[in-house]
Design a protein around this motif. Structure first.
Motif, short mmCIF file in Angstrom:
data_model
loop_
_atom_site.label_atom_id
_atom_site.label_comp_id
_atom_site.label_asym_id
_atom_site.label_seq_id
_atom_site.Cartn_x
_atom_site.Cartn_y
_atom_site.Cartn_z
N THR A 105 0.86 -1.18 0.00
CA THR A 105 0.00 0.00 0.00
C THR A 105 0.89 1.23 0.00
O THR A 105 1.71 1.42 0.90
N THR A 106 0.75 2.08 -1.03
CA THR A 106 1.56 3.28 -1.17
C THR A 106 0.64 4.45 -1.52
O THR A 106 -0.57 4.28 -1.67
N THR A 107 1.21 5.61 -1.71
CA THR A 107 0.42 6.71 -2.24
C THR A 107 0.16 6.46 -3.72
O THR A 107 0.91 5.76 -4.40
N ARG B 52 2.29 5.91 -9.46
CA ARG B 52 2.33 6.41 -10.84
C ARG B 52 3.72 6.91 -11.21
O ARG B 52 4.17 6.74 -12.35
N ALA B 53 4.43 7.50 -10.25
CA ALA B 53 5.78 7.96 -10.52
C ALA B 53 6.73 6.79 -10.76
O ALA B 53 7.56 6.83 -11.68
N VAL B 54 6.61 5.75 -9.94
CA VAL B 54 7.44 4.56 -10.14
C VAL B 54 7.15 3.94 -11.50
O VAL B 54 8.07 3.52 -12.23
N VAL C 66 7.55 -2.78 -17.16
CA VAL C 66 6.17 -2.37 -16.92
C VAL C 66 5.81 -2.64 -15.46
O VAL C 66 6.34 -3.56 -14.83
N PHE C 67 4.88 -1.84 -14.93
CA PHE C 67 4.58 -1.83 -13.50
C PHE C 67 3.08 -1.83 -13.28
O PHE C 67 2.34 -1.14 -13.99
N ALA C 68 2.65 -2.61 -12.30
CA ALA C 68 1.25 -2.60 -11.88
C ALA C 68 1.20 -2.45 -10.37
O ALA C 68 2.03 -3.01 -9.65
N ASP C 69 0.23 -1.70 -9.88
CA ASP C 69 -0.04 -1.68 -8.45
C ASP C 69 -1.20 -2.63 -8.19
O ASP C 69 -2.21 -2.59 -8.89
N ALA C 70 -1.04 -3.50 -7.20
CA ALA C 70 -2.06 -4.50 -6.89
C ALA C 70 -2.14 -4.72 -5.38
O ALA C 70 -1.87 -5.81 -4.88
#
Length: 303
Positions: free
Chosen positions: A95-97, A102-104, A114-118
């Motif tokens: 859990t992040t801001t 989006r910056a990462v 490629v990056f996904a937040d999950a």
């Protein structure tokens, strides 16, 4: 090969489920050597460094304390994107801001990753059973690629939108839980002082429109017996997430007054003798009148 970094309270069980269910290899890393004990008997390989995970894994999952750690592991000088061989995909279960996620993602994209937040929701027990709720932020193509892997650890997986949207939904979910817990704690104290036993109150309300996940879980299992163990989710963690929610509210122009009140209650809990203990211990602060309302920070005393 799957990589997994962060074998803590939630990360350990998630990595174990991946190691048991994935037909290929899993390589794991944690700074705490004792954390690997949970993976015994699974065949998961132990990495010596983050760089080793980057060199071997195609998809890397992260379960870390927060945004700064995610940024360091992804983008730091010894991070996943620092070497000549990089994973194709990084999936952050932390859990992040929203801004951090989006910056990462932008910075990793510049390096061909490629990056996904999950982020995940529910309890450690749900993590052990592989029954987490997962809120993913990814484009359709990436989501199609990672969803089967997320099913190793989650019984409910939802694509919430583009990158960052997983964090939006997770933060809202957590804020609702923390707010509901404060409200339920206050009403449990009120009911008992007015002559209704807490167990009777919860039984009756659970049969009506006041029922909730918080009542059935935090209310019954923690606030009713007044048991708030260590090494669970403490008020300090609630404060971190509520701070993230308030940051997002500020960025979107919303005055989130209920979140602000919950934040003050958990700050009082953390400073009032319950730091490091399970966050529903907020009921103890309310019961002894030490909440923010009683200190004059929020209207007339009623806590």
């Amino acid at each position: 090969m799957i990589g997994f970094i962060g074998l803590g309270v939630m990360g350990g069980p998630m990595c174990r489920n991946m190691a048991v269910k994935h037909p290929g290899e899993v390589i794991a890393f944690d700074m705490n050597a004792d954390a690997y004990a949970l993976l015994e008997g699974t065949g998961a390989r132990r990495a010596a460094t983050v760089a080793e995970v980057a060199q071997r894994a195609d998809v890397v999952f992260l379960s870390l304390p927060g945004g700064p750690q995610v940024e360091q592991v992804c983008l730091g000088p010894d991070g996943l994107a620092a070497g000549p061989r990089r994973p194709a995909v990084i999936v952050d279960l932390s859990t992040t801001t929203v801004a951090s996620a989006r910056a990462v993602a932008r910075q990793l994209a510049e390096r061909g990753v490629v990056f996904a937040d999950a982020p995940v929701a529910r309890t450690r027990e749900a993590a052990q059973r592989g029954e987490l709720s997962i809120m993913a932020g990814a484009d359709q193509a990436l989501y199609a690629r990672i969803e089967p892997l997320l099913r190793y650890i989650g019984s409910d997986v939802t694509r919430c939108g583009e990158v960052g949207c997983g964090q939006v939904v997770k933060l809202i979910n957590n804020a609702l839980v923390f707010e509901n817990t404060v409200a339920l704690a206050e009403m449990m104290v009120l009911g008992e002082r007015a002559g209704v036993q807490p167990a009777v109150l919860l039984d009756a309300v659970s049969k009506g429109s006041g029922d909730s996940f918080v009542l059935r879980n935090h209310g019954r299992k923690a606030m009713l017996p007044r048991e708030f163990p260590e090494k669970s989710f403490p008020p300090e963690y609630a404060l971190k997430d509520l701070g993230y929610v308030l940051e997002l509210a500020s960025q979107t122009g919303l005055a989130a007054h209920v979140v602000e009140l919950a934040q003050r209650y958990y700050a009082a809990t953390a400073s009032g003798g319950w730091a490091g203990r399970y966050f529903p211990s907020v009921i103890e602060i309310i019961d002894r009148g030490d909440g923010p309302a009683a200190s004059g920070q929020q209207g007339p005393a009623h806590g």
